[in-house]
Motif scaffolding. Structure first.
Motif, short mmCIF file in Angstrom:
data_model
loop_
_atom_site.label_atom_id
_atom_site.label_comp_id
_atom_site.label_asym_id
_atom_site.label_seq_id
_atom_site.Cartn_x
_atom_site.Cartn_y
_atom_site.Cartn_z
N UNK A 1 -7.27 6.07 -2.58
CA UNK A 1 -5.89 6.51 -2.59
C UNK A 1 -5.58 6.96 -4.01
N UNK A 2 -5.47 8.27 -4.20
CA UNK A 2 -5.10 8.83 -5.49
C UNK A 2 -3.58 8.89 -5.55
N UNK A 3 -3.00 8.22 -6.52
CA UNK A 3 -1.55 8.14 -6.64
C UNK A 3 -1.12 8.83 -7.93
N UNK A 4 -0.34 9.89 -7.80
CA UNK A 4 0.17 10.63 -8.94
C UNK A 4 1.69 10.55 -8.96
N UNK A 5 2.28 10.88 -10.10
CA UNK A 5 3.73 10.87 -10.26
C UNK A 5 4.34 9.57 -9.75
N UNK A 6 3.77 8.48 -10.17
CA UNK A 6 4.20 7.17 -9.68
C UNK A 6 5.63 6.85 -10.09
N UNK A 7 6.33 6.16 -9.20
CA UNK A 7 7.71 5.77 -9.41
C UNK A 7 7.82 4.25 -9.35
N UNK A 8 8.84 3.68 -9.98
CA UNK A 8 9.01 2.23 -9.91
C UNK A 8 9.07 1.69 -8.48
N UNK A 9 9.61 2.47 -7.56
CA UNK A 9 9.69 2.04 -6.17
C UNK A 9 8.34 2.00 -5.46
N UNK A 10 7.29 2.49 -6.12
CA UNK A 10 5.94 2.38 -5.58
C UNK A 10 5.33 1.01 -5.87
N UNK A 11 5.99 0.22 -6.68
CA UNK A 11 5.50 -1.11 -7.02
C UNK A 11 5.34 -1.96 -5.76
N UNK A 12 4.13 -2.46 -5.55
CA UNK A 12 3.84 -3.25 -4.35
C UNK A 12 2.40 -3.73 -4.41
N UNK A 13 2.07 -4.62 -3.49
CA UNK A 13 0.68 -4.96 -3.26
C UNK A 13 0.16 -3.98 -2.22
N UNK A 14 -0.93 -3.32 -2.54
CA UNK A 14 -1.50 -2.32 -1.65
C UNK A 14 -2.71 -2.88 -0.92
N UNK A 15 -2.75 -2.66 0.39
CA UNK A 15 -3.83 -3.17 1.23
C UNK A 15 -4.53 -2.02 1.94
N UNK A 16 -5.85 -2.09 2.03
CA UNK A 16 -6.55 -1.16 2.88
C UNK A 16 -6.83 -1.84 4.21
N UNK A 17 -6.91 -1.04 5.27
CA UNK A 17 -7.09 -1.58 6.61
C UNK A 17 -7.96 -0.64 7.43
N UNK A 18 -8.63 -1.19 8.42
CA UNK A 18 -9.53 -0.42 9.27
C UNK A 18 -9.20 -0.64 10.74
N UNK A 19 -9.11 0.47 11.47
CA UNK A 19 -8.86 0.46 12.91
C UNK A 19 -10.13 0.90 13.61
#
Length: 123
Positions: free
Chosen positions: A80-98
């Motif tokens: 996950x390439x994240x650009x132009x990050x904002x304060x509201x992007x603050x979180x714990x990020x999880x990957x998941x598989x279906x």
């Protein structure tokens, strides 16, 4: 047994960039879909981006144009390439598989989850 491990989280200033990685080990279906979810403080876990086994991608509106999801099947890795990050992007990020092969924005569709990686965006 399938195991997912995220990495790449950290602290970044608003406007900065970060790339998350998720490595997959164990036996799973070849035609699977993967996704990134995030959980902000005091909020429910929400869908961020997904990619199916045909490499079709999907994004929640708030990250369109800023985030890019991709997968390298040779390395069994999701990014996950994240650009132009904002304060509201603050979180714990999880990957998941279906393992059923189709992307979904519902947490119930994903059988396997990583441990999460913290992303903090400061002003």
């Amino acid at each position: 047994q399938v195991q997912l491990v995220e990495s790449g989280g950290g602290l970044v200033q608003a406007g900065g960039s970060l790339r998350l990685s998720c490595t997959v080990s164990g036996s799973t279906t070849r035609r699977n879909a993967m996704a990134w979810f995030r959980r902000a403080p005091g909020k429910e876990r929400e869908f961020v981006a997904g990619v199916d086994w045909r490499s079709s991608t999907y994004y929640t509106d708030s990250v369109k144009g800023r985030f890019t999801i991709s997968r390298d099947n040779t390395k069994n890795t999701l990014y996950l390439q994240m650009n132009s990050l904002k304060p509201e992007d603050t979180a714990v990020y999880y990957c998941a598989l279906n393992p059923r092969g189709r992307t979904s924005n519902s947490t119930e569709s994903y059988a396997y989850w990583g441990q999460g990686t913290q992303v903090t965006v400061s002003s």
